[in-house]
Design a protein around this motif. Structure first.
Motif, short mmCIF file in Angstrom:
data_model
loop_
_atom_site.label_atom_id
_atom_site.label_comp_id
_atom_site.label_asym_id
_atom_site.label_seq_id
_atom_site.Cartn_x
_atom_site.Cartn_y
_atom_site.Cartn_z
N ARG A 126 0.82 -1.22 0.00
CA ARG A 126 0.00 0.00 0.00
C ARG A 126 0.86 1.27 0.00
O ARG A 126 0.63 2.20 0.77
CB ARG A 126 -0.96 0.01 1.21
N SER A 127 1.84 1.30 -0.89
CA SER A 127 2.76 2.43 -0.93
C SER A 127 2.89 2.98 -2.35
O SER A 127 2.49 2.35 -3.32
CB SER A 127 4.13 2.02 -0.37
N LEU A 128 3.49 4.16 -2.45
CA LEU A 128 3.65 4.88 -3.71
C LEU A 128 5.12 5.18 -3.96
O LEU A 128 5.82 5.65 -3.06
CB LEU A 128 2.86 6.20 -3.67
N VAL A 129 5.58 4.89 -5.18
CA VAL A 129 6.91 5.32 -5.63
C VAL A 129 6.72 6.09 -6.92
O VAL A 129 6.31 5.52 -7.94
CB VAL A 129 7.85 4.12 -5.83
N ALA A 130 7.02 7.39 -6.91
CA ALA A 130 6.69 8.23 -8.06
C ALA A 130 7.80 9.24 -8.33
O ALA A 130 8.50 9.69 -7.43
CB ALA A 130 5.37 8.97 -7.80
N GLU A 131 7.94 9.58 -9.62
CA GLU A 131 8.80 10.67 -10.09
C GLU A 131 10.26 10.46 -9.73
O GLU A 131 10.98 11.41 -9.40
CB GLU A 131 8.28 12.01 -9.54
N MET A 132 10.72 9.20 -9.80
CA MET A 132 12.15 8.93 -9.68
C MET A 132 12.81 9.18 -11.05
O MET A 132 12.22 8.88 -12.08
CB MET A 132 12.39 7.49 -9.24
N SER A 133 14.02 9.67 -11.04
CA SER A 133 14.68 9.92 -12.32
C SER A 133 15.15 8.63 -12.98
O SER A 133 15.29 8.57 -14.20
CB SER A 133 15.88 10.86 -12.12
N ALA A 134 15.36 7.57 -12.20
CA ALA A 134 15.73 6.26 -12.75
C ALA A 134 14.60 5.27 -12.45
O ALA A 134 13.47 5.51 -12.83
CB ALA A 134 17.07 5.81 -12.18
N GLY A 187 9.72 0.68 -13.97
CA GLY A 187 9.00 0.58 -12.70
C GLY A 187 9.76 -0.34 -11.76
O GLY A 187 10.05 0.02 -10.61
N ILE A 188 10.11 -1.54 -12.25
CA ILE A 188 10.93 -2.49 -11.50
C ILE A 188 12.04 -2.98 -12.43
O ILE A 188 11.77 -3.47 -13.52
CB ILE A 188 10.11 -3.69 -11.00
N GLY A 244 11.88 2.87 -10.29
CA GLY A 244 11.12 2.88 -9.05
C GLY A 244 11.70 1.91 -8.04
O GLY A 244 11.95 2.25 -6.88
N ILE A 245 11.93 0.67 -8.47
CA ILE A 245 12.54 -0.36 -7.63
C ILE A 245 13.65 -1.03 -8.43
O ILE A 245 13.45 -1.42 -9.58
CB ILE A 245 11.49 -1.41 -7.21
N TYR A 246 14.82 -1.17 -7.81
CA TYR A 246 15.97 -1.79 -8.47
C TYR A 246 16.42 -2.97 -7.61
O TYR A 246 16.68 -2.81 -6.41
CB TYR A 246 17.11 -0.78 -8.63
N VAL A 247 16.48 -4.16 -8.22
CA VAL A 247 16.78 -5.39 -7.48
C VAL A 247 18.06 -5.99 -8.05
O VAL A 247 18.19 -6.17 -9.27
CB VAL A 247 15.63 -6.40 -7.61
N THR A 248 19.00 -6.34 -7.16
CA THR A 248 20.25 -6.91 -7.62
C THR A 248 20.72 -8.00 -6.66
O THR A 248 20.45 -7.96 -5.47
CB THR A 248 21.34 -5.82 -7.76
#
Length: 199
Positions: free
Chosen positions: A143-151, A181-182, A153-157
């Motif tokens: 139930r969260s928002l990730v918005a207006e990132m320059s790169a 987005g991801i 939203g979510i980065y997984v490594t």
């Protein structure tokens, strides 16, 4: 209480609040950097309970190393490096956190995080989940928002043998981000699992 200001200015390279091996409750504090690098640093199996705080103008707002943090109703603003860093098997439970212009909102390096009812607006990456050889992490975003990132939203490594990065996103929104987005970027034999539902 309302109407009373309790603040800490962080002028130098040390943390505004440094916690080592202790249980600490922080409530109603404003921490502002005036040249400092870290707002709150917790190491050596510390426990931090933070409510109704605001941290701004520091390279890293909250730095967890082998510690636990339970953070509610807090704003992190204008953070040029990392809002909340979770490393070395640390645990962070984040509820109703507002990240504003924070370069990386939450970064995990072999840590575990739950983010609930929170918003990240502006910055570079909302959540960066990462593990190294022989470790596993879990990042749950509900139930969260990730918005207006320059790169992204979510980065997984994940890198190295036996490393697995897990992200679970439920009922959340990724929008108006400049990259993906991801994004998932693993180095074999590292692995990542991303589960998205109702988002």
């Amino acid at each position: 209480p309302p109407g009373i200001y309790a603040g800490i200015s962080v002028p130098g390279p040390e943390a505004g609040i440094a916690i080592s091996g202790a249980r600490v409750v922080l409530e109603g504090l404003t921490i502002n950097g005036t040249g400092g690098t870290v707002g709150v640093s917790a190491t050596t199996t510390s426990e931090v309970y933070m409510n109704n705080c605001a941290i701004s103008n520091l390279a890293t707002a909250i730095d967890l190393d082998a510690s636990q943090a339970y953070i509610n109703d807090t704003e992190l603003r204008d953070i040029p490096s990392v809002g909340i860093s979770v490393a070395a098997a640390s645990l962070a439970i984040l509820s109703r956190i507002h990240f504003v212009n924070t370069a990386i909102g939450v970064r995990t390096d072999d840590g575990n995080v739950t983010i609930v009812d929170s918003a990240m607006n502006g910055g570079t990456i909302g959540v960066r989940a990462g593990v190294t050889a022989g470790t596993t992490d879990l990042v749950a975003i509900h139930r969260s928002l990730v918005a207006e990132m320059s790169a992204d939203g979510i980065y997984v490594t994940a890198t190295g043998a036996g490393s697995t990065s897990n992200v679970d996103m439920l009922g959340s929104t990724l929008t108006r981000n400049g990259g993906n987005g991801i994004a998932v970027n693993t180095t074999s034999p590292g692995a990542a699992t991303v589960v998205v539902a109702d988002s």
